[in-house]
Design an enzyme around this catalytic site. Structure first.
Site, short mmCIF file in Angstrom:
data_model
loop_
_atom_site.label_atom_id
_atom_site.label_comp_id
_atom_site.label_asym_id
_atom_site.label_seq_id
_atom_site.Cartn_x
_atom_site.Cartn_y
_atom_site.Cartn_z
N GLY A 1 0.74 -1.27 -0.12
CA GLY A 1 0.02 -0.01 0.21
C GLY A 1 0.75 1.24 0.02
N SER B 1 8.85 0.72 -1.71
CA SER B 1 9.96 1.14 -2.59
C SER B 1 11.43 0.89 -1.86
CB SER B 1 9.89 2.61 -2.87
OG SER B 1 8.63 2.67 -3.81
N GLY C 1 6.96 8.16 -12.91
CA GLY C 1 6.15 9.38 -12.37
C GLY C 1 6.58 10.62 -13.04
N HIS D 1 13.45 11.48 -3.80
CA HIS D 1 13.62 10.18 -4.32
C HIS D 1 15.00 10.02 -4.68
CE1 HIS D 1 10.00 7.78 -3.24
NE2 HIS D 1 9.47 8.68 -3.16
#
Length: 180
Positions: free
Chosen positions: A12, A18, A38, A52
């Protein structure tokens, strides 16, 4: 045919999927390729992408691809590197907004995974554990995501579910066969 070198990591939002996938790739000891699906369509998403990249550090090569995932996987998966695709949920969303044929794109991705030349880890959200969305578009997306995850789970050699940062190996499974 199973993708002999493909691993699917499900979970979820904010489950740690990740982070788990990144650590899995780092343990391979191979060159690390991060395929980002993305797009920075707003400030908040741009900030997330930047965070990230910073978190992964300079040892990762990043390839940004929002639509043509099959081509990137076929090109980049080789024995000397590990490819991490993060994530299939954003890729599916991109396909929706580009009005692409989801079934065809999913089938082509499955076909590519079955013939990998090097290891590949794919991250995807498990979106079917919540309430039924109130609008048709959201329900259509949830259904498509569920089908995509099922297709990926069938073709991947390993499937891991992550909750609260803890991995649970779903496939291969050493549990006895479930019978009626």
């Amino acid at each position: 045919m199973l993708g002999p070198r493909a691993t699917l990591v499900l979970g979820g939002a904010r489950s740690g999927k990740s982070r788990f996938a990144e650590k899995l790739v780092e343990k391979s000891g191979l060159r690390k390729i991060y395929v980002a699906t993305g797009a920075a369509n707003d400030v908040e998403m741009a900030d997330r992408i930047s965070a990230h990249k910073h978190q992964r550090g300079p040892s990762w090569e990043t390839i940004e691809e929002q639509i043509n995932l099959k081509e990137v996987i076929l090109r980049e998966c080789r024995p000397d590197r590990t490819v991490l695709v993060d994530c299939l949920t954003l890729w599916l969303s991109n396909l929706f907004f580009a009005d692409r044929d989801i079934g065809t794109e999913s089938a082509q991705l499955c076909e590519a995974l079955a013939g990998l030349k090097g290891p590949c880890v794919l991250v995807s959200n498990e979106v079917g554990m919540g309430i039924v969305p109130e609008n048709r578009l959201s329900r259509s997306f949830r259904d498509a995501q569920g089908r995509l995850n099922q297709d990926m789970a069938q073709v991947c050699r390993q499937v891991v579910f992550v909750a609260a940062g803890l991995p649970l190996l779903l496939k291969p499974n050493t549990q006895p066969e479930i019978k009626v």
